[in-house]
Design a protein around this motif. Structure first.
Motif, short mmCIF file in Angstrom:
data_model
loop_
_atom_site.label_atom_id
_atom_site.label_comp_id
_atom_site.label_asym_id
_atom_site.label_seq_id
_atom_site.Cartn_x
_atom_site.Cartn_y
_atom_site.Cartn_z
N GLY A 33 0.77 -1.24 0.00
CA GLY A 33 0.00 0.00 0.00
C GLY A 33 0.80 1.29 0.00
O GLY A 33 0.23 2.37 0.18
N PHE A 34 2.11 1.22 -0.21
CA PHE A 34 2.94 2.42 -0.25
C PHE A 34 2.90 3.04 -1.64
O PHE A 34 2.81 2.33 -2.64
N ILE A 35 2.95 4.38 -1.67
CA ILE A 35 2.98 5.11 -2.94
C ILE A 35 4.19 6.03 -2.97
O ILE A 35 4.71 6.44 -1.92
N LEU A 36 4.65 6.36 -4.17
CA LEU A 36 5.82 7.23 -4.33
C LEU A 36 5.57 8.60 -3.73
O LEU A 36 4.49 9.19 -3.92
N ALA A 37 6.58 9.11 -2.99
CA ALA A 37 6.45 10.43 -2.35
C ALA A 37 7.66 11.31 -2.59
O ALA A 37 7.66 12.46 -2.19
N GLY A 38 8.71 10.80 -3.24
CA GLY A 38 9.89 11.61 -3.48
C GLY A 38 11.09 10.75 -3.85
O GLY A 38 10.97 9.54 -4.08
N THR A 39 12.24 11.40 -3.89
CA THR A 39 13.50 10.73 -4.21
C THR A 39 14.59 11.27 -3.30
O THR A 39 14.42 12.30 -2.64
N ARG A 40 15.72 10.58 -3.25
CA ARG A 40 16.88 11.05 -2.52
C ARG A 40 18.13 10.40 -3.09
O ARG A 40 18.05 9.37 -3.76
N ARG A 41 19.26 11.00 -2.80
CA ARG A 41 20.56 10.37 -3.05
C ARG A 41 20.98 9.75 -1.73
O ARG A 41 20.87 10.38 -0.68
N PHE A 42 21.43 8.49 -1.78
CA PHE A 42 21.75 7.76 -0.57
C PHE A 42 23.18 7.25 -0.65
O PHE A 42 23.58 6.68 -1.66
N ASN A 43 23.93 7.45 0.41
CA ASN A 43 25.32 7.04 0.47
C ASN A 43 25.47 5.64 1.05
O ASN A 43 24.92 5.35 2.10
N VAL A 44 26.20 4.79 0.33
CA VAL A 44 26.60 3.48 0.83
C VAL A 44 28.10 3.37 0.59
O VAL A 44 28.54 3.30 -0.55
N GLY A 45 28.87 3.40 1.68
CA GLY A 45 30.33 3.36 1.55
C GLY A 45 30.82 4.57 0.79
O GLY A 45 30.52 5.70 1.15
#
Length: 174
Positions: A149-161
């Motif tokens: 039941g989740f809907i799109l609400a935005g975006t982000r840049r995410f850091n991994v290492g």
């Protein structure tokens, strides 16, 4: 195959077990997708037992651990906490910061059970909406969240290492 998974609220004493399943499930999910050294650095920074102990003791957070019915080994977990996302939170927002299970649980309904309990716990905290971020190319996870039941609400840049990745942010009203 359905299993009688044991789900319970984790305490600070459970932090080492939750940290272990957090690192194992992150590695299992992203091996072959993200560079190995980035996975190791990310887990060392973000899945340390000390972090889970703080979340377990935080009245604004809920850590749930899922245990195998035979021997009670940790096989999954979820974490609800204060939002840390690049969108303007609304009053009553919480973030489902983590929800992972080991691959041996796939197809057993554990993910749905963890999600249902996380949503119930969010409502018990007084939340009106649950937010979460997920790697944009993680089709399996995105499909799961959309089925829940989740809907799109935005975006982000995410850091991994050392790497930066494009995530999508989902929301679900309670």
């Amino acid at each position: 195959m359905m299993q009688d998974w044991r789900l319970r609220r984790a305490t600070a004493a459970d932090a080492p077990a939750v940290a272990m399943v957090a690192a194992a499930s992150f590695l299992e999910t992203f091996a072959g997708i993200l560079p190995g050294e980035d996975i190791v650095a990310h887990c060392a920074r973000n899945s340390a037992a000390e972090k889970f102990a703080v979340w377990a003791d935080d009245p604004a957070s809920v850590v749930t651990v899922a245990e195998h019915p035979d021997g009670l080994a940790p096989v999954g977990y979820s974490l609800i906490t204060t939002p840390d996302l690049p969108i303007d939170p609304l009053p009553g927002d919480v973030e489902l910061r983590r929800i992972y299970t080991l691959s041996l649980t796939r197809g057993t309904g554990l993910g749905h059970r963890l999600m249902a309990l996380a949503l119930d716990d969010a409502a018990a905290l007084g939340a009106k909406r649950v937010l979460l971020g997920v790697l944009g190319t993680n089709v399996r996870a995105r499909s799961f969240y959309e089925r829940e039941g989740f809907i799109l609400a935005g975006t982000r840049r995410f850091n991994v290492g050392a790497g930066w990745y494009d995530d999508v942010i989902y929301a679900r009203a309670l």
